[in-house]
Design a protein around this motif. Structure first.
Motif, short mmCIF file in Angstrom:
data_model
loop_
_atom_site.label_atom_id
_atom_site.label_comp_id
_atom_site.label_asym_id
_atom_site.label_seq_id
_atom_site.Cartn_x
_atom_site.Cartn_y
_atom_site.Cartn_z
N MET A 1 0.82 -1.19 0.00
CA MET A 1 0.00 0.00 0.00
C MET A 1 0.86 1.26 0.00
O MET A 1 0.55 2.21 -0.67
CB MET A 1 -0.93 -0.03 1.21
N SER A 5 0.87 4.49 -2.58
CA SER A 5 0.74 5.86 -2.12
C SER A 5 1.87 6.73 -2.64
O SER A 5 1.65 7.84 -3.10
CB SER A 5 0.75 5.92 -0.59
N GLU A 36 2.78 13.02 1.46
CA GLU A 36 1.64 12.23 1.89
C GLU A 36 1.59 12.17 3.41
O GLU A 36 2.60 12.00 4.06
CB GLU A 36 1.76 10.82 1.31
N GLY A 38 -1.75 11.19 6.55
CA GLY A 38 -3.16 11.02 6.87
C GLY A 38 -3.99 10.41 5.76
O GLY A 38 -5.17 10.69 5.66
N GLY A 39 -3.38 9.58 4.92
CA GLY A 39 -4.13 8.92 3.86
C GLY A 39 -4.43 9.80 2.67
O GLY A 39 -5.24 9.45 1.80
N ARG A 40 -3.79 10.97 2.61
CA ARG A 40 -3.96 11.87 1.46
C ARG A 40 -2.62 12.35 0.97
O ARG A 40 -1.67 12.47 1.72
CB ARG A 40 -4.82 13.09 1.82
N CYS A 41 -2.55 12.61 -0.32
CA CYS A 41 -1.37 13.19 -0.94
C CYS A 41 -1.66 14.67 -1.15
O CYS A 41 -2.69 15.03 -1.73
CB CYS A 41 -1.09 12.51 -2.27
N THR A 146 -7.17 11.81 -2.01
CA THR A 146 -7.34 10.72 -1.06
C THR A 146 -6.74 9.45 -1.67
O THR A 146 -7.04 9.12 -2.81
CB THR A 146 -8.82 10.51 -0.73
N LEU A 147 -5.88 8.78 -0.90
CA LEU A 147 -5.21 7.58 -1.41
C LEU A 147 -6.03 6.35 -1.14
O LEU A 147 -6.85 6.29 -0.28
CB LEU A 147 -3.83 7.45 -0.74
#
Length: 147
Positions: A1, A5, A36, A38-41, A146-147
């Motif tokens: 994962m 990302s 990247e 918090g689950g976002r790029c 959002t990844l």
């Protein structure tokens, strides 16, 4: 994962690299203006645009202007902007009331549950606090995917 990302962030950066270097120790630096957490790029775009132009530019990268969901997001996003802009912090994020005055929405469709307005405003700019300006003003921007 993590590999996916990193690849996604790298692709966003390649889509809009403009030479600014982010020097961060808390976060993994992906490339010039993208990182990247918090689950976002997040990708800082230094080109000055109106809010609508900035959102359209983010959408071209399969992203939106950054939404801020909580105090931790706000702090991290402020750090990204300060590092990428060399402290020129006036940057578009995804909050807008251009459709109707005082009805605030995030461009990514998330709920507008958190804000960091200066008390009694959204009218006066203060470092680390939000300001509402005319949507036609030109500013750099921060895109988020959002990844």
């Amino acid at each position: 994962m993590l590999t996916v990302s990193l690849l996604v962030c790298a692709l966003i950066a390649l889509a809009r690299a403009d030479g600014d270097l982010i020097m961060m120790t808390q976060y993994h630096t992906i490339t010039h203006n993208s990182l990247e957490f918090g689950g976002r790029c997040f990708h800082y775009v230094s080109v000055q645009m109106t809010w609508a132009e900035a959102e359209k530019n983010c959408q071209a990268m399969k992203a939106h202007l950054a939404s801020v969901n909580n105090a931790e997001d706000n702090e991290n996003i402020q750090k990204v902007i300060r590092a990428a802009s060399l402290n020129a912090t006036r940057t578009w994020i995804g909050g807008t009331d251009c459709q109707m005055n005082d009805l605030w929405l995030w461009s990514d469709g998330s709920h507008f549950l958190f804000s960091a307005w200066k008390p009694g405003q959204p009218d006066n700019w203060e470092r680390g606090k939000w300001n509402d300006v005319k949507c036609s003003a030109q500013r750099p921007s921060l895109c988020a995917l959002t990844l």
